[in-house]
Every structure is written in structure tokens, then in C-alpha cells.
Design a protein around this motif. Structure first.
Motif, PDB file in Angstrom:
ATOM      1  N   SER A   1      20.167  20.992 -27.875  1.00 24.57           N
ATOM      2  CA  SER A   1      19.345  20.540 -29.045  1.00 24.57           C
ATOM      3  C   SER A   1      20.296  19.728 -29.860  1.00 24.57           C
ATOM      4  O   SER A   1      19.936  18.563 -30.259  1.00 24.57           O
ATOM      5  CB  SER A   1      18.793  21.499 -29.846  1.00 24.57           C
TER       6      SER A   1
ATOM      7  N   ASP B   1       5.856   6.836 -33.464  1.00 27.31           N
ATOM      8  CA  ASP B   1       6.916   7.233 -32.551  1.00 27.31           C
ATOM      9  C   ASP B   1       7.753   6.036 -32.268  1.00 27.31           C
ATOM     10  O   ASP B   1       8.603   6.013 -31.132  1.00 27.31           O
ATOM     11  CB  ASP B   1       6.300   7.802 -31.495  1.00 27.31           C
TER      12      ASP B   1
ATOM     13  N   GLY C   1      11.757  10.517 -35.773  1.00 31.19           N
ATOM     14  CA  GLY C   1      10.788  10.670 -34.874  1.00 31.19           C
ATOM     15  C   GLY C   1      10.564   9.218 -34.146  1.00 31.19           C
ATOM     16  O   GLY C   1       9.998   9.163 -33.117  1.00 31.19           O
TER      17      GLY C   1
ATOM     18  N   THR D   1      11.257  12.457 -30.308  1.00 28.57           N
ATOM     19  CA  THR D   1      10.207  13.476 -30.337  1.00 28.57           C
ATOM     20  C   THR D   1       9.822  14.175 -28.889  1.00 28.57           C
ATOM     21  O   THR D   1       9.871  15.510 -29.000  1.00 28.57           O
ATOM     22  CB  THR D   1       8.764  12.612 -30.560  1.00 28.57           C
ATOM     23  N   ALA D   2      10.037  13.520 -27.910  1.00 29.78           N
ATOM     24  CA  ALA D   2       9.739  14.032 -26.627  1.00 29.78           C
ATOM     25  C   ALA D   2      10.893  15.251 -26.295  1.00 29.78           C
ATOM     26  O   ALA D   2      10.555  16.560 -26.014  1.00 29.78           O
ATOM     27  CB  ALA D   2       9.662  13.150 -25.339  1.00 29.78           C
ATOM     28  N   GLU D   3      12.177  14.613 -26.611  1.00 31.54           N
ATOM     29  CA  GLU D   3      13.131  15.528 -26.406  1.00 31.54           C
ATOM     30  C   GLU D   3      13.340  16.822 -27.235  1.00 31.54           C
ATOM     31  O   GLU D   3      13.351  17.853 -26.549  1.00 31.54           O
ATOM     32  CB  GLU D   3      14.521  14.902 -26.841  1.00 31.54           C
ATOM     33  N   THR D   4      12.997  16.606 -28.436  1.00 29.43           N
ATOM     34  CA  THR D   4      13.120  18.038 -29.252  1.00 29.43           C
ATOM     35  C   THR D   4      12.019  18.618 -29.123  1.00 29.43           C
ATOM     36  O   THR D   4      11.861  19.811 -29.094  1.00 29.43           O
ATOM     37  CB  THR D   4      13.209  17.280 -30.882  1.00 29.43           C
ATOM     38  N   THR D   5      10.842  18.077 -28.815  1.00 29.83           N
ATOM     39  CA  THR D   5       9.725  19.350 -28.631  1.00 29.83           C
ATOM     40  C   THR D   5       9.920  20.040 -27.390  1.00 29.83           C
ATOM     41  O   THR D   5       9.530  21.217 -27.209  1.00 29.83           O
ATOM     42  CB  THR D   5       8.245  18.377 -28.610  1.00 29.83           C
ATOM     43  N   THR D   6      10.382  19.201 -26.340  1.00 30.42           N
ATOM     44  CA  THR D   6      10.652  19.934 -24.945  1.00 30.42           C
ATOM     45  C   THR D   6      11.764  21.366 -25.185  1.00 30.42           C
ATOM     46  O   THR D   6      11.474  22.504 -24.970  1.00 30.42           O
ATOM     47  CB  THR D   6      11.298  19.084 -23.922  1.00 30.42           C
TER      48      THR D   6
ATOM     49  N   GLN E   1      12.306  22.788 -28.196  1.00 25.17           N
ATOM     50  CA  GLN E   1      11.638  23.663 -28.876  1.00 25.17           C
ATOM     51  C   GLN E   1      10.893  24.394 -28.311  1.00 25.17           C
ATOM     52  O   GLN E   1      10.739  25.906 -28.458  1.00 25.17           O
ATOM     53  CB  GLN E   1      10.912  22.969 -30.239  1.00 25.17           C
ATOM     54  N   LEU E   2      10.112  24.165 -27.172  1.00 24.67           N
ATOM     55  CA  LEU E   2       9.172  24.767 -26.364  1.00 24.67           C
ATOM     56  C   LEU E   2       9.752  25.562 -25.637  1.00 24.67           C
ATOM     57  O   LEU E   2       9.307  26.817 -25.704  1.00 24.67           O
ATOM     58  CB  LEU E   2       8.252  23.707 -25.623  1.00 24.67           C
TER      59      LEU E   2
END
Ligand code: ADP
Ligand code: MG
Lengths: 376, 243
Positions: free
Chosen positions: A36, A64, A242, A248-253, A255-256
Motif C-alpha cells: 500500500s 478521478d 484520488g 483510487t482503484a489501487e488503494t480501495t483494492t 484497503q478491501l
């Protein structure tokens, strides 16, 4: 504590197995944290290192992809500079280009177009700062990719030639691409597709991507008021991350995945201690008959869970750090950040405790009379 | 309903009649179960055991013997009647208070010892001393007491390394370590052979007299009644002196 420690020691194989699972989760957690932080650094370190508090983009810009879509008129810079609390406002241009050196090395660059005399012009660790019309200052990571101070790069298709005159002090990347600071006029020519030697179209000379704003120390800027005055839409520096490609896509993945790991940790600890609590029911009945309060039994069980979780997480983090040290610098975006890892470790222990607590709470319902030789 | 006015003499127990220092149960009744199906586990039970007395309770399975011990030790609350141990009311509604009274005044010995598998013999005895607040952690010396019950050389063994008789000795020592007024013993010889059974009951009788503890021992084993001072018989929840 008295009983908890002795039980840990007595049933050490069982507890070690459970601890190993938690430790593995902790190893994964460290890896994810490293990834991350590494990805964030690769994605937005160019922005993080800017002395900027907010960016003013076109009104109604898509958040975005603000950096690639926004077009702001140069006049907005003066409007922003006159807003209360603003220390500095300067034009900022952004474009991704494919280039190649005269030696044939291909390298992609994220151009940051800035005025050479503005507060955005970066300090350098080698070479000189921005100044000459075709001189660029690149991130040190571009040197790792094969660029050298003094090289001339040619932008594909357009043919514009730029000379590497300086290197910034630390990694500056944007959307996993090395940043090259370029004088604003040169950026405007590249952005508008003006070939070398041709005249810059009138309109291109007044267009920038965004206004970079720096609030005066300790002051806060009323972004909404500024936006109304300048006809722009502001994002704070953090919000602007963002807007960097893929961020955004990378960090949300990630974080999930981290969220799932926390949940798994709580469930694993909960399941283990649920089984353990059921097995211990007869013992708990004896303890209660001997005069232990439910509080005593609960405290003892939670201490046990805490000792186990803390030890397992500590071992897992240790192993993770060792593995991480091997990965760091191998080309994978990976960076170990102690605050982030400590937070993840504490999170694992706390959520494990929540799971264990939910499981061991059931021992409070044990009837101490069952300790007697009963008919049940 | 019987009155619960009984002893408030806890402050000056030495002024009371000797039986007040032991176990006194008056008109105690206990029902198990729900509205649909109830069992009268104890039916108007009267029992007095003085300090130093070993009382045996015999009776068929399901007669209510374990229930008697549960009520005497405050593990269960009777529907009617009074129970005092060392002058203290063991029928108060507060579970917390009963737990504390039990910790201070009652020792339990269970069938087959019921020792905690993780603890050595010495730690089995240290445990009860650690259940209360720090200020209340007085009692007999665990190692001395283990020696008294003939287990000095096995203090470091865990339950699975002990024989049935040895476990029961440790169980008795554990119940005595807090110097209780009343010892409640449920079928201590159920898992033991004849010779071992005699040893264990002799040990109980000895400790009861030596330390002036009121002991109630539930047993199936008529063989060991010779060591007991009084013998009661329990049938269908009713307690009667044995003939
Ligand atoms: N918790 C309980 N719920 C319902 N019935 C019970 C419970 N405990 C004991 N009993 C019943 O009460 C009666 C007395 O039981 P118990 O005191 O264990 O007898 P003993 O120890 O003499 O064998 C039995 O009929 C038993 O089934
Ligand atoms: Mg019984």
C-alpha cells in the motif's frame, strides 16, 4: 494471569498452532501495508512533495481524472492569489508523455509544467534548477530507469527535444510514472501539440491544468469562496491524490483486502476461543465453585487471549519486516512504514481480542453446581 | 416461608454456640426444573454439622445429595429455608456475595478430584489463594499442606501424572488451603479402590478433627462410614438420621 499463563504453557502445541495462523495473518498484513505504502508513493509522491495545500481545477471536473481532463484559464491564478489566507498561487500543467533518449532508451515521463520562478519550482540534488527554456528537472527514479543528467530526450510523434538539467531531491512519481518538471511555456507547447519551431496558438498560452495554491502558515483558505470567485473547483492535496491515474482503484483494492484480513483475524480468534471456552466449561464450573468470580474467570481468559495474540502478531510482524526488507528495492513498489505497520499490528490484536471476547463471554453462563458429581 | 432473620453474628463468631461456626440448614427445600416438570431435590431438610464433625450422607442416586451440597455451599439458592456457614447467610440473592462467602468459608472436594489439568499439585493449592483480592490472600502454606496429605514428593506433578487416590488427596488439600469452616465433599471415593477409599476418608476425618472443620461427605460407600461421626440417609430429597 495465574491460570492463563500456566494453561498457555501446558497446551502450548494447541496455542502455537493458533498463534501460527495469527502470525501468518500478521505477515500478510505487513506485506499488504508495504505494498500500500509503496503503491501510494509510486502513485502520488510527486504530489506529496509539492508545497501545495489545494488545487483549483475546472468547475464540475470529473474528480478521478481531474489532472488529465481539467483546463483552467491563466487568469484564475491571480484571482486565487488575491484570496484571503493564500500565500502563493501558481499555474500548474500536467501531461503524460512517451520519450526516448538519443541512446534509444524509452522512458515515460509525467510532465509537471511550472513557472521557473514560482514556488513550485523544485529544489535539486544534482545539476541545476529550472530556468532554461528546454531544461527539465527529473525524479531520481528516472535515473534508475536509464536517464542521465545532460541527456536529451525526444517526445514521441511531436519531436520536441528536452534536456535533463537537474534531479529532484527525492522520489517524485505520479501514476507510477517518473515526474519531469518542465518550464510552463514548454509544457503549453507540448500539451497543445505545437511542433518545435511553430508558433504557440493564442489560446494555448492561457491554458493550464490547475491553479496550485499554498495556504499561508496556520491559515485556512475558504476554498468554496475562492472557487466562486475564480470559477474553479478545488480539491485539497489529499483529495487530489484520488485524481491521479489508478490511485483510487489501487488503494480501495488494498484497503478491501486489509479489511478482510482484520475480519479473518477476529473470526479465527473467535472460533478458536469459542471451542476452547466450550472445552473449558467443566474447569470453569470448578473455578466458580472454588470461589472465583465471573470477572476473575473472564479477566483470566482475556489475558490469555491478549498474550497469545500479542506474541503471535509480534512474531508475524517480525517475519514480515524481514521479508519486506528483501523485497524493498527489488523494483516492486514496496515501502515499509512503521506507523502503518504498528497500526495494523494493533488493529489485529484488538480485533482478535474482540473475537476472543465474544467467544469467552459464554463462560459466564456456566453453572458452578455442575462441578458436583451430578446426574447430568 | 421460613424466616431469614438468622445469624448476624458474623462480627463476633466466638460468642456463638459451636454449631453456629459450622453448617446449619433449617427447613431447606429446593426444586429443580421448570413449570412443566419439577423435581423436589430437597424436601424440608434440617442438618447441623459442628466444627470438627464428619457427617456422612448416603442414599440412592438422584436422592438429592449433590443438591444438598450445592445449597450448603451457596452454588444454588433454596426455595425455602435457611442455610448458614460460620454464621453467614448462604442464601442471599447476590451471586457475587455468595461467591465471596464460598471463597472465604467453604471448601469443595469433588468426585475424582476435578483438578485443573494445566496446574501442578502445588499450583492447584495456590490457585484458591489467588481468587480473592490481594488483601484476602491468607491461608495455609501450600507445600506444608501437601506434605500433610502425603504428597510432598509429588508437588510438581500435574493431574495426569497422578493416580486417582493422589488426585483426591490434592483435591482435599486444595479445599483446605483457604482454611474453610465447612468442607463439602461429593463422593470422594467413587473412582477409588477399597484400600484407597479408606485412606481418603481417614484423611478427611483426621483433617476435620485437627482443623475443626465441619465436613459433609456424600458417599455411596457404606464401607467407610465407620470413620464418620454421624450418618444421614437421603431418600427423595428427605434427610433422616441413619439407624
Ligand atoms: N439442574 C437441574 N435441573 C433439573 N433437575 C436436576 C438438576 N440437578 C439435579 N436435578 C434432579 O434433582 C434430583 C437430585 O439430584 P442430585 O442432587 O444430583 O442427586 P444425587 O446427587 O443424590 O444423585 C435428581 O432427580 C436430578 O435429576
Ligand atoms: Mg450426586
Amino acid at each position: 494471569m495465574f491460570l492463563a499463563i500456566r494453561e498457555l504453557n501446558f497446551a502450548r502445541l494447541r496455542f502455537a498452532l493458533m498463534g501460527a495462523v495469527i502470525a501468518l495473518i500478521a505477515v500478510l498484513m505487513v506485506m499488504l501495508s508495504g505494498l500500500s505504502v509503496g503503491l501510494v508513493r509510486d502513485g502520488v509522491s510527486g504530489l506529496q512533495n509539492l508545497p501545495v495545500t489545494s488545487f483549483a481545477f475546472t468547475h464540475d471536473v470529473q474528480r478521478d481524472s481531474a489532472f488529465s481532463r481539467s483546463v483552467v484559464d491563466l487568469s484564475a491564478v491571480d484571482e486565487w492569489a488575491s484570496q484571503p489566507g493564500v500565500a502563493d498561487a501558481a499555474p500548474f500543467g500536467n501531461t503524460l508523455v512517451n520519450t526516448r533518449t538519443d541512446r534509444g532508451t524509452e522512458i515515460d515521463l509525467a510532465l509537471f509544467g511550472v513557472q521557473s520562478d514560482s514556488f513550485l519550482s523544485p529544489a535539486v540534488s544534482q545539476g541545476e534548477r529550472l530556468g532554461t527554456a528546454d531544461g527539465i528537472v527529473v525524479s531520481p527514479t528516472a535515473l534508475d530507469a536509464g536517464l542521465q543528467l545532460g541527456d536529451t530526450v525526444t517526445i514521441d510523434r511531436l519531436g520536441t527535444r528536452l534536456r535533463v538539467v537537474g534531479v529532484t531531491e527525492q522520489q517524485d512519481t505520479f501514476g507510477h510514472v517518473d515526474v519531469a518538471y518542465v518550464p510552463l511555456a514548454a509544457w503549453q507547447a507540448i500539451k497543445s501539440g505545437t511542433a518545435p519551431g511553430a508558433a504557440l496558438p493564442q489560446r494555448a498560452a492561457t491554458e493550464i491544468t490547475a491553479v496550485a495554491v499554498r495556504a499561508a502558515g496556520g491559515k485556512s483558505v475558504d476554498l468554496a469562496a475562492g472557487d466562486t470567485a475564480a470559477g474553479t473547483e478545488s480539491l485539497t492535496l489529499k483529495e487530489a491524490y484520488g485524481a491521479s491515474p489508478g490511485y483510487t482503484a489501487e488503494t480501495t483494492t488494498l484497503q478491501l483486502i486489509q479489511g478482510f484480513l482484520y475480519a479473518i483475524s477476529a473470526l479465527v480468534a473467535g472460533a478458536f476461543f469459542a471451542v476452547w471456552a466450550i472445552q473449558r466449561k467443566p474447569e470453569v464450573a470448578v473455578l466458580r465453585a472454588l470461589g472465583a468470580s465471573t470477572g476473575w474467570v473472564l479477566r483470566d481468559a482475556l489475558t490469555q487471549a491478549l498474550v497469545l495474540l500479542a506474541a503471535a502478531v509480534a512474531i508475524g510482524v517480525g517475519v514480515g519486516l524481514a521479508l519486506g526488507a528483501l523485497i524493498t528495492g527489488s523494483g516492486i513498489p514496496f515501502a515499509l512504514s512503521m506507523p502503518s505497520i504498528s497500526a495494523a499490528g494493533v488493529g489485529l490484536v484488538v480485533l482478535g481480542l474482540v473475537g476472543a471476547g465474544a467467544a469467552v463471554i459464554r463462560i459466564t453462563s456456566v453453572d458452578p453446581a455442575t462441578a458436583l458429581g451430578g446426574n447430568r | 416461608m421460613s424466616s431469614r432473620s438468622a445469624p448476624t453474628a458474623s462480627t463476633t463468631p466466638t460468642d456463638d454456640a459451636p454449631e453456629q461456626l459450622g453448617l446449619v440448614m433449617r427447613a431447606v427445600s429446593l426444586r429443580h426444573g421448570n413449570a412443566a416438570e419439577t423435581v423436589q431435590a430437597l424436601d424440608n431438610v434440617d442438618l447441623t454439622v459442628r466444627p470438627g464433625e464428619l457427617a456422612a450422607v448416603v442414599g440412592p442416586s438422584g436422592a438429592g445429595k449433590s443438591s444438598l451440597l450445592a445449597v450448603a455451599g451457596g452454588l444454588a439458592r433454596p426455595g425455602h429455608g435457611t442455610v448458614t456457614v460460620a454464621g453467614q447467610d448462604m442464601t442471599v440473592p447476590s451471586r457475587r456475595t455468595r461467591t465471596e462467602l464460598r471463597r472465604q468459608h467453604v471448601g469443595f472436594v469433588f468426585q475424582s478430584g476435578n483438578l485443573l489439568p494445566a496446574l501442578t499439585a502445588a499450583d492447584q493449592l495456590r490457585l484458591p489463594l489467588r481468587l480473592g483480592p490481594r488483601s484476602q490472600r491468607s491461608g495455609r502454606d501450600p507445600l506444608e499442606l501437601l506434605a500433610d496429605v502425603g504428597m510432598a514428593d509429588k508437588a510438581d506433578r500435574r493431574p495426569h501424572q497422578l493416580s486417582g487416590g493422589e488426585r483426591q488427596r490434592v483435591g482435599i488439600a486444595r479445599a483446605l488451603v483457604t482454611e474453610p469452616s465447612v468442607l463439602l465433599v461429593d463422593e470422594p471415593t467413587a473412582a477409588l479402590d477399597r484400600a484407597r477409599s479408606h485412606e481418603i476418608v481417614r484423611l478427611l476425618a483426621h483433617e476435620a478433627r485437627q482443623r475443626s472443620v465441619a465436613v459433609v461427605m456424600v458417599t455411596h460407600d457404606h464401607d467407610v462410614l465407620q470413620y464418620c461421626d454421624t450418618v444421614y440417609e437421603m431418600v427423595d430429597g428427605k434427610l433422616a438420621a441413619s439407624s
